[in-house]
Write an enzyme that holds these catalytic residues in place. Sequence first.
Site, short mmCIF file in Angstrom:
data_model
loop_
_atom_site.label_atom_id
_atom_site.label_comp_id
_atom_site.label_asym_id
_atom_site.label_seq_id
_atom_site.Cartn_x
_atom_site.Cartn_y
_atom_site.Cartn_z
N HIS A 58 -9.30 13.94 1.99
CA HIS A 58 -8.77 15.05 1.18
C HIS A 58 -9.22 16.37 1.80
O HIS A 58 -10.39 16.53 2.16
CB HIS A 58 -9.34 15.01 -0.24
CG HIS A 58 -8.91 13.85 -1.07
ND1 HIS A 58 -7.88 13.92 -1.97
CD2 HIS A 58 -9.38 12.59 -1.15
CE1 HIS A 58 -7.74 12.75 -2.58
NE2 HIS A 58 -8.64 11.92 -2.09
N HIS A 92 -6.51 2.88 0.84
CA HIS A 92 -6.17 3.13 2.24
C HIS A 92 -6.92 4.41 2.56
O HIS A 92 -6.61 5.48 2.00
CB HIS A 92 -4.65 3.30 2.39
CG HIS A 92 -4.16 3.61 3.77
ND1 HIS A 92 -3.09 2.94 4.37
CD2 HIS A 92 -4.55 4.55 4.65
CE1 HIS A 92 -2.88 3.44 5.57
NE2 HIS A 92 -3.76 4.42 5.78
N ASN A 139 -13.10 9.73 -0.90
CA ASN A 139 -13.55 8.93 -2.04
C ASN A 139 -13.70 7.47 -1.62
O ASN A 139 -12.84 6.94 -0.91
CB ASN A 139 -12.56 9.05 -3.20
CG ASN A 139 -12.53 10.46 -3.78
OD1 ASN A 139 -13.55 11.13 -3.82
ND2 ASN A 139 -11.36 10.90 -4.23
N HIS A 187 -4.29 0.89 8.51
CA HIS A 187 -4.73 0.60 7.14
C HIS A 187 -6.13 0.02 7.13
O HIS A 187 -6.40 -1.01 7.71
CB HIS A 187 -3.77 -0.40 6.47
CG HIS A 187 -4.21 -0.76 5.08
ND1 HIS A 187 -3.65 -0.19 3.96
CD2 HIS A 187 -5.18 -1.59 4.64
CE1 HIS A 187 -4.25 -0.67 2.89
NE2 HIS A 187 -5.19 -1.52 3.28
N CYS A 238 0.74 3.22 3.25
CA CYS A 238 1.48 2.53 4.33
C CYS A 238 2.99 2.72 4.13
O CYS A 238 3.72 2.91 5.10
CB CYS A 238 1.11 1.05 4.37
SG CYS A 238 -0.49 0.72 5.12
N GLY A 285 -14.23 6.96 -7.28
CA GLY A 285 -12.93 7.34 -7.83
C GLY A 285 -11.78 7.14 -6.86
O GLY A 285 -10.75 7.82 -6.95
N CYS A 315 0.85 -1.19 0.00
CA CYS A 315 0.00 0.00 0.00
C CYS A 315 0.89 1.25 0.00
O CYS A 315 1.78 1.41 0.85
CB CYS A 315 -0.91 -0.02 1.24
SG CYS A 315 -1.72 1.54 1.54
N HIS A 341 -8.44 7.79 3.34
CA HIS A 341 -7.77 9.08 3.57
C HIS A 341 -8.76 10.20 3.35
O HIS A 341 -9.73 10.05 2.61
CB HIS A 341 -6.56 9.24 2.65
CG HIS A 341 -6.88 8.98 1.20
ND1 HIS A 341 -7.02 7.72 0.69
CD2 HIS A 341 -7.11 9.85 0.19
CE1 HIS A 341 -7.31 7.80 -0.60
NE2 HIS A 341 -7.38 9.08 -0.93
N ASP A 360 -0.91 16.50 -1.27
CA ASP A 360 -1.20 15.59 -2.38
C ASP A 360 -0.19 15.83 -3.50
O ASP A 360 0.14 16.98 -3.81
CB ASP A 360 -2.63 15.81 -2.89
CG ASP A 360 -3.11 14.66 -3.75
OD1 ASP A 360 -4.01 13.92 -3.32
OD2 ASP A 360 -2.57 14.49 -4.87
P1 5GP Z 1 -8.11 8.83 -4.04
O1 5GP Z 1 -8.42 8.98 -5.49
O2 5GP Z 1 -7.73 7.43 -3.69
O3 5GP Z 1 -9.16 9.41 -3.14
O4 5GP Z 1 -6.87 9.77 -3.79
C1 5GP Z 1 -5.55 9.35 -3.84
C2 5GP Z 1 -4.72 10.60 -3.86
O5 5GP Z 1 -3.40 10.27 -3.48
C3 5GP Z 1 -4.66 11.28 -5.22
O6 5GP Z 1 -5.15 12.61 -5.12
C4 5GP Z 1 -3.18 11.24 -5.59
O7 5GP Z 1 -2.74 12.40 -6.25
C5 5GP Z 1 -2.51 11.05 -4.23
N1 5GP Z 1 -1.25 10.31 -4.26
C6 5GP Z 1 -1.02 9.15 -4.90
N2 5GP Z 1 0.23 8.74 -4.68
C7 5GP Z 1 0.80 9.67 -3.88
C8 5GP Z 1 2.11 9.81 -3.33
O8 5GP Z 1 3.01 8.99 -3.51
N3 5GP Z 1 2.35 10.91 -2.55
C9 5GP Z 1 1.37 11.84 -2.31
N4 5GP Z 1 1.71 12.87 -1.55
N5 5GP Z 1 0.13 11.74 -2.83
C10 5GP Z 1 -0.14 10.68 -3.61
ZN ZN Z 2 -2.22 1.27 3.73
#
Ligand code: 5GP
Ligand code: ZN
Length: 111
Positions: A101, A97, A86, A46, A7, A92, A4, A99, A30
């Site tokens: 935003h 994991h 999300n 996680h 993680c 989307g 992950c 999180h 992000d």
């Molecule tokens: P999700 O679409 O799962 O809600 O959001 C995942 C978010 O994680 C996306 O906005 C993406 O830009 C961000 N993200 C993905 N990989 C990384 C990373 O390695 N570092 C950081 N800081 N953000 C990441």
């Molecule tokens: Zn995780």
Amino acid sequence: MENCIFCKIIRGEIPSPRLYEDGDMIIIRDIEPKAKLHYLCIPKTHFALLSEMDGEKAEILKRCFAKIPTLEKELGLEKGYRVIINQGEDGGQAVHHLHIHLLGGEKLKDF
Ligand code: 5GP
Ligand code: ZN
């Protein structure tokens, strides 16, 4: 979780500056910001979906939501921000994991 990406960030295997950290969560920027300011509040535990939440995870999320408003000024979000979680394919969710935003730093467009 071994593979992950969040993680790995939490374990320090992928470097990512932490704007805030405590025993429950980290807050990072992000990597692909969708607003002038775009942060991720990532619980250290996680789990992917809100539907996986049990009492302990609910307490962790409660502490995340209690902490976020105390950091508004420090994060430049004092004029307001959008909070998004999300969920799953239609939501989307790219990283499985859970999180939170935090988007702000500018007047956001309506949905
Ligand atoms: P999700 O679409 O799962 O809600 O959001 C995942 C978010 O994680 C996306 O906005 C993406 O830009 C961000 N993200 C993905 N990989 C990384 C990373 O390695 N570092 C950081 N800081 N953000 C990441
Ligand atoms: Zn995780």
